[in-house]
Structures are given as structure tokens and as C-alpha cells.
Design an enzyme around this catalytic site. Structure first.
Site, PDB file in Angstrom:
ATOM      1  CE  LYS A  13      48.249  21.977  33.145  1.00 24.14           C
ATOM      2  NZ  LYS A  13      48.418  21.304  31.820  1.00 24.14           N
ATOM      3  NE  ARG A  87      41.842  21.472  31.446  1.00 28.14           N
ATOM      4  CZ  ARG A  87      42.773  20.757  32.256  1.00 28.14           C
ATOM      5  NH1 ARG A  87      42.663  20.839  33.640  1.00 28.14           N
ATOM      6  NH2 ARG A  87      43.460  19.645  31.570  1.00 28.14           N
ATOM      7  NE  ARG A 126      50.767  12.108  31.859  1.00 31.26           N
ATOM      8  CZ  ARG A 126      50.003  13.358  32.189  1.00 31.26           C
ATOM      9  NH1 ARG A 126      50.588  14.441  32.338  1.00 31.26           N
ATOM     10  NH2 ARG A 126      48.757  13.441  31.557  1.00 31.26           N
ATOM     11  NE  ARG A 160      45.899  11.838  33.266  1.00 29.78           N
ATOM     12  CZ  ARG A 160      45.879  13.248  33.315  1.00 29.78           C
ATOM     13  NH1 ARG A 160      46.748  13.809  33.897  1.00 29.78           N
ATOM     14  NH2 ARG A 160      45.217  14.044  32.642  1.00 29.78           N
ATOM     15  NE  ARG A 171      44.345  15.064  28.236  1.00 27.25           N
ATOM     16  CZ  ARG A 171      45.145  14.287  28.741  1.00 27.25           C
ATOM     17  NH1 ARG A 171      45.492  13.195  28.173  1.00 27.25           N
ATOM     18  NH2 ARG A 171      45.815  14.479  29.723  1.00 27.25           N
TER      19      ARG A 171
HETATM   20  P1  AMP Z   1      44.454  17.262  33.989  1.00 32.24           P
HETATM   21  O1  AMP Z   1      44.849  16.145  35.137  1.00 32.24           O
HETATM   22  O2  AMP Z   1      44.538  18.494  34.343  1.00 32.24           O
HETATM   23  O3  AMP Z   1      45.270  16.879  32.600  1.00 32.24           O
HETATM   24  O4  AMP Z   1      42.717  17.160  34.028  1.00 32.24           O
HETATM   25  C1  AMP Z   1      42.277  16.042  33.322  1.00 32.24           C
HETATM   26  C2  AMP Z   1      40.938  15.981  32.806  1.00 32.24           C
HETATM   27  O5  AMP Z   1      40.002  16.164  33.736  1.00 32.24           O
HETATM   28  C3  AMP Z   1      40.693  17.045  31.724  1.00 32.24           C
HETATM   29  O6  AMP Z   1      40.986  16.619  30.510  1.00 32.24           O
HETATM   30  C4  AMP Z   1      39.326  17.649  31.733  1.00 32.24           C
HETATM   31  O7  AMP Z   1      38.259  16.262  31.410  1.00 32.24           O
HETATM   32  C5  AMP Z   1      39.340  17.526  33.454  1.00 32.24           C
HETATM   33  N1  AMP Z   1      39.401  18.776  33.728  1.00 32.24           N
HETATM   34  C6  AMP Z   1      40.459  19.054  34.834  1.00 32.24           C
HETATM   35  N2  AMP Z   1      40.449  20.150  35.210  1.00 32.24           N
HETATM   36  C7  AMP Z   1      39.272  20.941  34.558  1.00 32.24           C
HETATM   37  C8  AMP Z   1      38.904  21.937  34.647  1.00 32.24           C
HETATM   38  N3  AMP Z   1      39.209  23.112  35.170  1.00 32.24           N
HETATM   39  N4  AMP Z   1      37.798  22.423  33.770  1.00 32.24           N
HETATM   40  C9  AMP Z   1      37.033  21.355  33.034  1.00 32.24           C
HETATM   41  N5  AMP Z   1      37.601  20.128  33.102  1.00 32.24           N
HETATM   42  C10 AMP Z   1      38.673  19.936  33.895  1.00 32.24           C
END
Ligand code: AMP
Length: 214
Positions: A13, A87, A126, A160, A171
């Protein structure tokens, strides 16, 4: 046009959102990036966010909706790409309300489909440029031989904290339990487009363009 990219962690994404941003002048809104910024703020909220993110759980709807609300104030954008948001169904309903209040709407929701084995392989390999966020992969897109980011020239790369197998399992579970229901929600709204996220970056880019009708 405002679009949502939806898909499990590691589906690509962020990579595709950055391409849409560069090539079409759209604005990427990544709640993951916003939260990674918030976690370094040194506040109690930042520490709580860091703990949740590292475990692989979801941050509360209230916090992420607040972050998106702040960013949606700007006007005159070509369109937003929502990356990693919404989400949950509550977040999707809040986004509908926020867009409507701004006289905006969603044009499409693109689901990026990738099977779980490929996700594990992608995520554990990654790394990202600490300066510009360009994404690299030890196997499919290694960091250039000169050790410098091909996008910005910086030489600082990070993995990360949540890109490990244990956190990824949580996740994925969160994705299937809380985020996957959004696929039905947006299908029902007539907005869902589905693309195969398994191919090369350019192939996926082409599929997304085709799904958007341009
Ligand atoms: P991402 O970079 O999108 O993979 O997000 C990394 C982490 O941030 C996720 O595993 C969640 O802990 C938190 N996170 C990101 N976006 C959201 C969201 N829309 N709702 C809740 N937690 C989020």
C-alpha cells in the site's frame, strides 16, 4: 478523486501510494506514518502508541480518526490516498462523515490481494530510508551498492520495530478480524476494486491504474 488502498500488512500500500503521489500529485495520508511520528513525541500518548504498534495491535479509533481529521482540513488537493486507514468499520463511518462535511466523497477503494506466505517474506526482508521513506527489500529490491537511497541519496536505513514474525502474526489477525469486513462495506457501496498485489511494482501500478479507469 479520493481513494483508499486496503490490504494486509506488506501488501504494498505504501509503495503504491507514493507512486500515485509522485505521478498524479495526489496526497498520501498514512496513519502508520503519522503514528510513527507521534510515538517519538515523548508524551504519554506517544509511549502508549509505541507499545500498541510494536505488539501489532490497533491504536484506538479515537486517536487515528483525530489524526485524519486534522489532515483533511487542507483544501485544493487533487485527491487523497488513504493508506492504512480506515482499519475498522467505526473508522470507515467516521471517514464518510468527515468527507461529507468537507463536500468530498470517495471515488474508489482498491483492495490489494496478496497471500499470507508472500507477506511474511516481504515484511521480514523490508527496510525503509529513514529520510524519505523509500521502501527496500533484501531480495527483490536491495539497497543500492553505494549504500545510498536511490530516491534521496541519504544513507540511513531502518527496519520497522513491528516488522518481525511475532508482531506480523498479530497484525494479520487484526486485519482479518477488524479490517477485512470493510471489503464488504465498500463492495456494498459500489466502490470496491480488487487487484493482484503479488506482481512487480510496475505491474501492480498498472493494475491499480486500470482499476481506477485511467
Ligand atoms: P502501517 O504502517 O499502516 O502498517 O501501521 C503500523 C501500525 O500502526 C499498525 O500495526 C497499527 O498498530 C497502527 N495503525 C496504523 N493505522 C492504523 C489505523 N487506521 N487504526 C489503528 N491502528 C493503526
Amino acid at each position: 478523486m479520493n481513494i483508499i488502498l486496503i490490504g494486509p500488512p506488506g501488501a504494498g500500500k505504501g509503495t503504491q501510494a507514493r507512486i500515485l503521489e509522485e505521478e498524479r500529485g495526489m496526497t498520501q495520508l498514512s496513519t502508520g506514518d503519522m503514528l510513527r511520528e507521534a510515538r517519538t513525541s515523548g508524551t504519554d500518548m506517544g509511549r502508549k502508541v509505541a507499545e500498541i504498534m510494536d505488539s501489532g495491535g490497533l491504536v484506538t479509533d479515537e486517536i487515528v480518526i483525530g489524526l485524519i481529521e486534522e489532515r483533511l482540513q487542507s483544501t485544493g488537493e487533487v485527491g487523497f490516498i488513504f493508506d492504512g486507514f480506515p482499519r475498522t468499520l467505526a473508522q470507515a463511518a467516521a471517514l464518510d462523515d468527515l468527507l461529507r462535511a468537507n463536500g468530498e466523497e470517495l471515488g474508489a477503494v482498491v483492495e490489494m490481494q496478496v497471500d499470507d506466505d508472500a507477506l511474511v517474506a516481504r515484511i521480514t526482508a523490508r527496510s525503509t530510508c529513514a529520510n524519505c521513506g523509500e521502501v527496500y527489500n533484501d531480495i527483490t529490491r536491495p539497497i543500492p551498492d553505494d549504500g545510498k537511497c536511490s530516491n534521496c541519496g541519504a544513507a540511513d536505513f531502518r527496519r520497522r520495530a513491528d516488522d518481525n514474525e511475532e508482531s506480523l502474526r498479530t497484525r494479520l489477525m487484526e486485519y482479518y478480524k477488524k479490517t477485512a469486513p470493510l471489503i464488504g462495506y465498500y463492495y456494498h457501496a459500489g466502490l470496491l476494486r480488487q487487484v493482484n498485489g503479488l506482481g512487480e511494482i510496475d505491474e501492480v501500478k498498472g493494475e491499480i491504474a486500470a482499476s481506477l479507469g485511467r
